[in-house]
Design an enzyme around this catalytic site. Structure first.
Site, PDB file in Angstrom:
ATOM      1  N   HIS A 135      18.253  33.517  18.051  1.00  0.00           N
ATOM      2  CA  HIS A 135      18.047  32.001  18.176  1.00  0.00           C
ATOM      3  C   HIS A 135      19.147  31.376  17.612  1.00  0.00           C
ATOM      4  O   HIS A 135      19.076  29.991  17.236  1.00  0.00           O
ATOM      5  CB  HIS A 135      16.808  31.789  17.428  1.00  0.00           C
ATOM      6  CG  HIS A 135      15.683  32.647  17.818  1.00  0.00           C
ATOM      7  ND1 HIS A 135      14.661  31.956  18.686  1.00  0.00           N
ATOM      8  CD2 HIS A 135      15.038  33.662  17.479  1.00  0.00           C
ATOM      9  CE1 HIS A 135      13.668  32.959  18.920  1.00  0.00           C
ATOM     10  NE2 HIS A 135      13.895  33.817  18.216  1.00  0.00           N
ATOM     11  N   SER A 190      45.741  22.955  25.228  1.00  0.00           N
ATOM     12  CA  SER A 190      45.501  21.681  25.343  1.00  0.00           C
ATOM     13  C   SER A 190      46.610  21.082  25.674  1.00  0.00           C
ATOM     14  O   SER A 190      47.744  21.242  25.050  1.00  0.00           O
ATOM     15  CB  SER A 190      44.782  20.968  24.146  1.00  0.00           C
ATOM     16  OG  SER A 190      44.734  19.454  24.045  1.00  0.00           O
ATOM     17  N   LYS A 247      46.481  24.447  19.948  1.00  0.00           N
ATOM     18  CA  LYS A 247      44.971  24.916  20.352  1.00  0.00           C
ATOM     19  C   LYS A 247      45.151  25.975  21.479  1.00  0.00           C
ATOM     20  O   LYS A 247      46.008  25.840  22.434  1.00  0.00           O
ATOM     21  CB  LYS A 247      44.209  23.515  21.060  1.00  0.00           C
ATOM     22  CG  LYS A 247      42.890  23.809  21.150  1.00  0.00           C
ATOM     23  CD  LYS A 247      42.132  22.609  21.534  1.00  0.00           C
ATOM     24  CE  LYS A 247      40.570  22.667  21.698  1.00  0.00           C
ATOM     25  NZ  LYS A 247      40.089  23.451  22.745  1.00  0.00           N
ATOM     26  N   GLU A 285      36.194  32.518  29.966  1.00  0.00           N
ATOM     27  CA  GLU A 285      35.894  31.290  30.893  1.00  0.00           C
ATOM     28  C   GLU A 285      35.801  31.542  32.275  1.00  0.00           C
ATOM     29  O   GLU A 285      35.155  30.997  32.977  1.00  0.00           O
ATOM     30  CB  GLU A 285      36.688  29.873  30.458  1.00  0.00           C
ATOM     31  CG  GLU A 285      36.275  29.514  28.896  1.00  0.00           C
ATOM     32  CD  GLU A 285      37.316  28.242  28.678  1.00  0.00           C
ATOM     33  OE1 GLU A 285      37.419  27.691  27.500  1.00  0.00           O
ATOM     34  OE2 GLU A 285      38.312  28.123  29.641  1.00  0.00           O
TER      35      GLU A 285
END
Length: 463
Positions: A184, A314, A320, A327
């Site tokens: 969860h 980025s 970053k 992805e």
């Protein structure tokens, strides 16, 4: 230019092309995707045509010299020649007739070349009478799909097997890296990173078995069924021979379907393949999402693993780095799931003796398999192989977690453990502080024994 005729009239065809009048009509009629036929599908169609020519020669219907020229032309196409001679759009009306005729015309004209005859001399080698002998689009086209699917599925299975092996290697490398399990998205009991990754390998191998099972199911072919499954214009001996010859050429155990009418008008076997791809996509999505979560951070996320740094992440935030490979695996898997819906709708759209939607089924299936194979290879090479573990951080998180109080349940009981967990949560104290220092429920030695690496991963339940 040469003039070619069909029963709708005549068209001028450039002398330097191998295709003919029906291909030109298809080029005019079906400008849908702007793409061309899958190269492996082209080779598969040529393979079926070669098997048919060999079989028609053996029955005595096709002159040996003509059969040899057709087979030689087919071999050239199978080897990757003449790909520019297949300009038809993969999505088209006519149940694949235009694709079938494109191949028939290319092989006829190339056979004429090999025989030293002018292109378009269809009295000598005809697209319909010779290349398409004892065939209809309705049996040669779905059989070609199955030949191509077998080839593509074997490649995908190979990629998935390599991924599973790569995951196995990482599971062994990280066998002693303890980390917090989560259910969860909340703290749960400990697990090792190796155990977690081994579970991914197990799921991938289960996906492989599904694909193997559906691939076995598409070895039943309807060659010789011709138009509606009754075998019109195909000799019984040809039907037996063509399955045998196709198996000999491909190395696949193709056999004639027990009911040719069923095999001609139903496409549920293709839906089975698509479903196996969809479920494989689910396995990949789960794995990719977990990898992204475990690598989140690096300072303010889970930060349990590090992924290979593939590119700047980025255009505005310096330094970053994003998890681009998981992805792209996700996005590919979403595409596969969407294409599965296309196959489902197309497979349900057959009427009476034929499903005319096979062209879009082929487009969706071939796109799904090829893109998934590419994504799986990228996941293995560009991500999984380079994963490293943040060992100390992961262990510190485990020992600071309230979830590990579950390990004390056999010793202290559920109720007391729940009270301790609540106290720790409200006060911010550690379990060690409350259990050992304040309540003195365990000695330091017993604490160390209970929370040893071995007992965290394989808990002992003695009091």
């Amino acid at each position: 230019m040469r003039i070619e005729h069909d029963f709708l009239g005549e068209k001028e065809v450039p002398d330097d092309v191998l295709y003919g009048v029906q291909t030109l009509r298809a080029m005019d009629n079906f400008q849908i995707t702007g793409q061309h036929l899958d190269h492996e599908f082209i080779a598969a169609i040529a393979t079926v045509k070669k098997a048919a020519a060999m079989s028609n020669q053996e029955t005595g219907r096709l002159e040996p010299k003509i059969a040899a020229a057709i087979a030689a032309a087919a071999d050239e196409v199978i080897a990757g020649q003449w790909l520019d001679q297949f300009p038809v759009d993969p999505i088209q009306g006519g149940a694949g007739t235009s694709i079938n005729m494109n191949m028939n015309e290319v092989l006829a004209n190339r056979a004429l070349d090999l025989l030293g005859k002018p292109r378009g001399s269809y009295a000598i080698v005809s697209p319909n009478n010779h290349i398409n002998m004892a065939q209809s689009t309705n049996d040669s086209f779905p059989t070609s799909i199955k030949v191509c699917l077998c080839h593509k599925n074997h490649k995908l299975i190979g990629a998935l097997e390599e991924l599973a092996e790569g995951l196995d290697a990482k599971s062994e490398e990280f066998a002693d890296v303890v980390k917090l399990g989560r259910t969860h998205l909340q703290d749960a009991v400990p697990i090792t990173l190796g155990q977690e990754i081994a579970a991914y390998a197990s799921a991938v191998r289960r996906a492989i078995r599904r694909i193997e099972q559906v691939t076995a199911g598409i070895h039943a072919i309807n060659m010789g069924a011709t138009a509606v499954g009754t075998g019109l214009n195909a000799e019984p001996e040809y039907i037996r021979l063509v399955a045998r010859n196709l198996s000999k050429i491909t190395g696949e155990p193709f056999h004639t379907a027990s009911n040719l009418i069923d095999a001609t008008n139903n496409t549920d076997g293709f839906a089975d393949v698509s479903a196996a791809l969809r479920v494989t996509a689910l396995v990949l999505i789960k794995m990719a999402n977990d990898i992204r979560l475990m690598a989140s951070g690096p300072r303010c996320g889970l930060n349990e693993i590090n992924l290979p740094q593939m590119q700047p992440g980025s255009s505005i935030m310096p330094g970053k780095v994003n998890p681009v490979i998981p992805e792209v695996v996700n996005q590919t898997s979403f595409l596969v799931i969407g294409l599965d819906l296309t196959v489902t709708l197309a497979a349900s759209a057959g009427q009476l003796q034929l499903n005319v939607m096979e062209p879009v089924i082929t487009y969706a299936l071939f796109k799904s398999i090829s893109t998934m194979e590419n994504a799986v290879n990228s996941l293995r090479v560009n991500c999984v192989q380079g994963i490293t573990a943040n060992v100390e951080h992961s262990r510190d998180v485990v020992l600071n977690s309230l979830g590990i109080i579950t390990v004390l349940k056999p010793l202290l009981g559920y109720k007391q453990c729940a009270e301790i967990a609540r106290e720790c949560h409200q006060s911010g104290k550690s379990l060690h502080e409350v259990v050992v220092n304040e309540r003195q429920l365990l000695s330091e030695e017993r604490w160390e024994e209970v929370f040893s690496f071995e007992n965290l991963i394989n808990p002992k339940f003695e009091n």
